[in-house]
Motif scaffolding. Structure first.
Motif, PDB file in Angstrom:
ATOM      1  N   LEU A 191      21.294  16.857  41.052  1.00  0.00           N
ATOM      2  CA  LEU A 191      21.819  15.503  40.923  1.00  0.00           C
ATOM      3  C   LEU A 191      21.095  14.763  39.808  1.00  0.00           C
ATOM      4  O   LEU A 191      20.010  15.161  39.378  1.00  0.00           O
ATOM      5  N   ASP A 192      21.698  13.665  39.377  1.00  0.00           N
ATOM      6  CA  ASP A 192      21.138  12.886  38.265  1.00  0.00           C
ATOM      7  C   ASP A 192      20.216  11.782  38.766  1.00  0.00           C
ATOM      8  O   ASP A 192      20.305  10.625  38.346  1.00  0.00           O
ATOM      9  N   PHE A 193      19.314  12.136  39.688  1.00  0.00           N
ATOM     10  CA  PHE A 193      18.315  11.215  40.200  1.00  0.00           C
ATOM     11  C   PHE A 193      16.923  11.766  39.908  1.00  0.00           C
ATOM     12  O   PHE A 193      16.773  12.935  39.527  1.00  0.00           O
ATOM     13  N   GLU A 194      15.916  10.932  40.105  1.00  0.00           N
ATOM     14  CA  GLU A 194      14.546  11.375  39.903  1.00  0.00           C
ATOM     15  C   GLU A 194      14.169  12.408  40.967  1.00  0.00           C
ATOM     16  O   GLU A 194      14.202  12.124  42.164  1.00  0.00           O
ATOM     17  N   LYS A 195      13.808  13.598  40.522  1.00  0.00           N
ATOM     18  CA  LYS A 195      13.491  14.671  41.457  1.00  0.00           C
ATOM     19  C   LYS A 195      12.063  14.535  41.953  1.00  0.00           C
ATOM     20  O   LYS A 195      11.144  14.241  41.181  1.00  0.00           O
ATOM     21  N   VAL A 196      11.872  14.756  43.241  1.00  0.00           N
ATOM     22  CA  VAL A 196      10.542  14.715  43.841  1.00  0.00           C
ATOM     23  C   VAL A 196       9.910  16.100  43.722  1.00  0.00           C
ATOM     24  O   VAL A 196      10.491  17.095  44.167  1.00  0.00           O
ATOM     25  N   ASP A 197       8.739  16.168  43.107  1.00  0.00           N
ATOM     26  CA  ASP A 197       8.033  17.441  42.960  1.00  0.00           C
ATOM     27  C   ASP A 197       7.287  17.741  44.256  1.00  0.00           C
ATOM     28  O   ASP A 197       6.093  17.487  44.391  1.00  0.00           O
ATOM     29  N   PHE A 198       8.022  18.281  45.219  1.00  0.00           N
ATOM     30  CA  PHE A 198       7.431  18.489  46.537  1.00  0.00           C
ATOM     31  C   PHE A 198       6.466  19.671  46.547  1.00  0.00           C
ATOM     32  O   PHE A 198       5.519  19.708  47.323  1.00  0.00           O
ATOM     33  N   GLU A 199       6.693  20.640  45.683  1.00  0.00           N
ATOM     34  CA  GLU A 199       5.754  21.755  45.562  1.00  0.00           C
ATOM     35  C   GLU A 199       4.364  21.237  45.192  1.00  0.00           C
ATOM     36  O   GLU A 199       3.353  21.691  45.717  1.00  0.00           O
ATOM     37  N   GLU A 200       4.324  20.276  44.274  1.00  0.00           N
ATOM     38  CA  GLU A 200       3.046  19.702  43.867  1.00  0.00           C
ATOM     39  C   GLU A 200       2.393  18.959  45.026  1.00  0.00           C
ATOM     40  O   GLU A 200       1.179  19.050  45.234  1.00  0.00           O
ATOM     41  N   LYS A 201       3.210  18.229  45.813  1.00  0.00           N
ATOM     42  CA  LYS A 201       2.652  17.492  46.943  1.00  0.00           C
ATOM     43  C   LYS A 201       2.056  18.443  47.977  1.00  0.00           C
ATOM     44  O   LYS A 201       1.038  18.130  48.613  1.00  0.00           O
ATOM     45  N   LYS A 230      12.109  22.735  53.919  1.00  0.00           N
ATOM     46  CA  LYS A 230      12.240  23.975  54.684  1.00  0.00           C
ATOM     47  C   LYS A 230      13.693  24.442  54.758  1.00  0.00           C
ATOM     48  O   LYS A 230      13.958  25.632  55.000  1.00  0.00           O
ATOM     49  N   LEU A 231      14.627  23.524  54.541  1.00  0.00           N
ATOM     50  CA  LEU A 231      16.049  23.874  54.493  1.00  0.00           C
ATOM     51  C   LEU A 231      16.496  24.210  53.072  1.00  0.00           C
ATOM     52  O   LEU A 231      17.691  24.346  52.806  1.00  0.00           O
ATOM     53  N   ASN A 232      15.521  24.320  52.162  1.00  0.00           N
ATOM     54  CA  ASN A 232      15.767  24.734  50.767  1.00  0.00           C
ATOM     55  C   ASN A 232      16.609  23.738  49.982  1.00  0.00           C
ATOM     56  O   ASN A 232      17.348  24.123  49.062  1.00  0.00           O
ATOM     57  N   MET A 233      16.490  22.466  50.348  1.00  0.00           N
ATOM     58  CA  MET A 233      17.239  21.428  49.644  1.00  0.00           C
ATOM     59  C   MET A 233      16.419  20.832  48.512  1.00  0.00           C
ATOM     60  O   MET A 233      15.180  20.854  48.538  1.00  0.00           O
ATOM     61  N   ASN A 234      17.109  20.316  47.497  1.00  0.00           N
ATOM     62  CA  ASN A 234      16.463  19.523  46.460  1.00  0.00           C
ATOM     63  C   ASN A 234      16.189  18.130  47.015  1.00  0.00           C
ATOM     64  O   ASN A 234      17.014  17.580  47.753  1.00  0.00           O
ATOM     65  N   ILE A 235      15.050  17.555  46.637  1.00  0.00           N
ATOM     66  CA  ILE A 235      14.661  16.243  47.137  1.00  0.00           C
ATOM     67  C   ILE A 235      14.556  15.279  45.966  1.00  0.00           C
ATOM     68  O   ILE A 235      13.888  15.564  44.970  1.00  0.00           O
ATOM     69  N   TYR A 236      15.237  14.144  46.093  1.00  0.00           N
ATOM     70  CA  TYR A 236      15.274  13.140  45.033  1.00  0.00           C
ATOM     71  C   TYR A 236      14.917  11.775  45.621  1.00  0.00           C
ATOM     72  O   TYR A 236      14.870  11.584  46.836  1.00  0.00           O
ATOM     73  N   THR A 237      14.699  10.823  44.730  1.00  0.00           N
ATOM     74  CA  THR A 237      14.609   9.425  45.135  1.00  0.00           C
ATOM     75  C   THR A 237      15.547   8.612  44.250  1.00  0.00           C
ATOM     76  O   THR A 237      15.923   9.051  43.165  1.00  0.00           O
ATOM     77  N   HIS A 238      15.955   7.456  44.744  1.00  0.00           N
ATOM     78  CA  HIS A 238      16.921   6.651  43.996  1.00  0.00           C
ATOM     79  C   HIS A 238      16.244   5.938  42.820  1.00  0.00           C
ATOM     80  O   HIS A 238      15.022   5.754  42.812  1.00  0.00           O
ATOM     81  N   PRO A 239      17.026   5.522  41.824  1.00  0.00           N
ATOM     82  CA  PRO A 239      16.450   4.964  40.596  1.00  0.00           C
ATOM     83  C   PRO A 239      16.305   3.452  40.572  1.00  0.00           C
ATOM     84  O   PRO A 239      15.942   2.889  39.548  1.00  0.00           O
ATOM     85  N   TYR A 240      16.574   2.777  41.677  1.00  0.00           N
ATOM     86  CA  TYR A 240      16.662   1.318  41.653  1.00  0.00           C
ATOM     87  C   TYR A 240      15.285   0.693  41.862  1.00  0.00           C
ATOM     88  O   TYR A 240      14.566   1.039  42.796  1.00  0.00           O
ATOM     89  N   ASP A 241      14.951  -0.260  41.025  1.00  0.00           N
ATOM     90  CA  ASP A 241      13.617  -0.857  41.045  1.00  0.00           C
ATOM     91  C   ASP A 241      13.512  -2.078  41.957  1.00  0.00           C
ATOM     92  O   ASP A 241      12.417  -2.590  42.180  1.00  0.00           O
ATOM     93  N   ASN A 242      14.644  -2.552  42.470  1.00  0.00           N
ATOM     94  CA  ASN A 242      14.635  -3.784  43.255  1.00  0.00           C
ATOM     95  C   ASN A 242      14.446  -3.543  44.753  1.00  0.00           C
ATOM     96  O   ASN A 242      14.574  -4.467  45.555  1.00  0.00           O
ATOM     97  N   ILE A 243      14.121  -2.292  45.127  1.00  0.00           N
ATOM     98  CA  ILE A 243      13.969  -1.979  46.542  1.00  0.00           C
ATOM     99  C   ILE A 243      13.034  -0.782  46.670  1.00  0.00           C
ATOM    100  O   ILE A 243      12.940   0.044  45.755  1.00  0.00           O
ATOM    101  N   ARG A 244      12.323  -0.704  47.782  1.00  0.00           N
ATOM    102  CA  ARG A 244      11.403   0.411  47.985  1.00  0.00           C
ATOM    103  C   ARG A 244      12.144   1.749  47.964  1.00  0.00           C
ATOM    104  O   ARG A 244      13.317   1.824  48.328  1.00  0.00           O
ATOM    105  N   LYS A 245      11.444   2.782  47.579  1.00  0.00           N
ATOM    106  CA  LYS A 245      12.065   4.091  47.418  1.00  0.00           C
ATOM    107  C   LYS A 245      12.531   4.668  48.750  1.00  0.00           C
ATOM    108  O   LYS A 245      11.964   4.383  49.808  1.00  0.00           O
TER     109      LYS A 245
END
Length: 237
Positions: free
Chosen positions: A218-228, A194-209
């Motif tokens: 940014l160079d992180f995995e982008k969350v497709d929030f529109e789809e959600k 709602k604040l018009n920000m891009n939403i990402y998650t971190h790329p590390y596999d050794n810890i929960r997202k």
């Protein structure tokens, strides 16, 4: 406070007031490093470390893991200015005796000074811990490159997860600034959406997202929030 040994061997505490631990069972040090510090510095590197000075807002100080881990992994030649609100002054004063992991041994002088004076300063590091409600404290500040949103969960500390709170936090970010948080809750991500920000998650596999929010690409995995949002309603706390 009840002492809890986490998966990576680092010690955390369980708050009797909130009935929650300060960190997840994955590891106090591991969580700070991979959910906050590494993604924050990776984003800062994209923007050449903001003229060799990074301003961090650490919500809330707690046991100090986020601040101390940031210092431990500070990019060479970069000055850190860290500001952190914390309600529990007794906790901060006790940290000089806390059993931190061995990685923090080189930071014992910093830990002692923060515990005693609530501040620390040298040529490359400045720390200010304010015994104050985060909502009041952030109104006195501005110009942050990284915000560690690491308050107790919305279930027990809802006031630090509301849309109004995030709107205030975002107003304090520099144009390339980011917010990191362990939360992946729909209301939290909806606030960023709602604040018009891009939403990402971190790329590390050794810890929960977790979640990373920024107005920048940014160079992180982008969350497709529109789809959600085709499957769930967008609501905020």
């Amino acid at each position: 406070m009840i002492e809890i040994v986490t998966k990576d061997g680092s010690l955390t505490l369980k708050s009797e007031k909130y009935n929650e631990c300060y960190h997840s069972s994955e590891g106090a040090y591991t969580e700070s490093l991979f959910k906050h510090v590494k993604p924050g510095f990776e984003a800062a590197r994209k923007f050449n470390y903001y003229n060799n000075e990074i301003r961090i807002l650490d919500i809330c100080f707690g046991l100090g893991y986020n601040t101390l881990t940031a210092i431990l992994h500070k990019p060479k030649g970069v000055k850190l200015k860290i500001f952190s609100p914390e309600l529990d002054e007794k906790l901060v004063r006790s940290l000089k005796d806390f059993k931190y992991p061995k990685e923090f041994e080189k930071l014992k002088d910093i830990i002692r000074d923060v515990s005693k004076n609530l501040t620390y300063k040298d040529s490359e590091i400045e720390i200010e811990v304010a015994i104050d409600d985060a909502r009041n404290y952030i109104k006195t500040l501005k110009g942050f490159d990284i915000v560690y949103q690491d308050a107790f969960s919305p279930k027990v500390n809802k006031e630090l997860w509301t849309f109004e709170y995030f709107k205030e936090i975002v107003s304090k970010l520099n144009k390339n600034g980011i917010i990191t948080t362990y939360s992946v809750a729909t209301p939290v991500r909806c606030a960023f959406y709602k604040l018009n920000m891009n939403i990402y998650t971190h790329p590390y596999d050794n810890i929960r997202k977790g979640t990373i929010a920024s107005y920048c690409e940014l160079d992180f995995e982008k969350v497709d929030f529109e789809e959600k949002l085709k499957r769930v309603d967008c609501y905020v706390y």
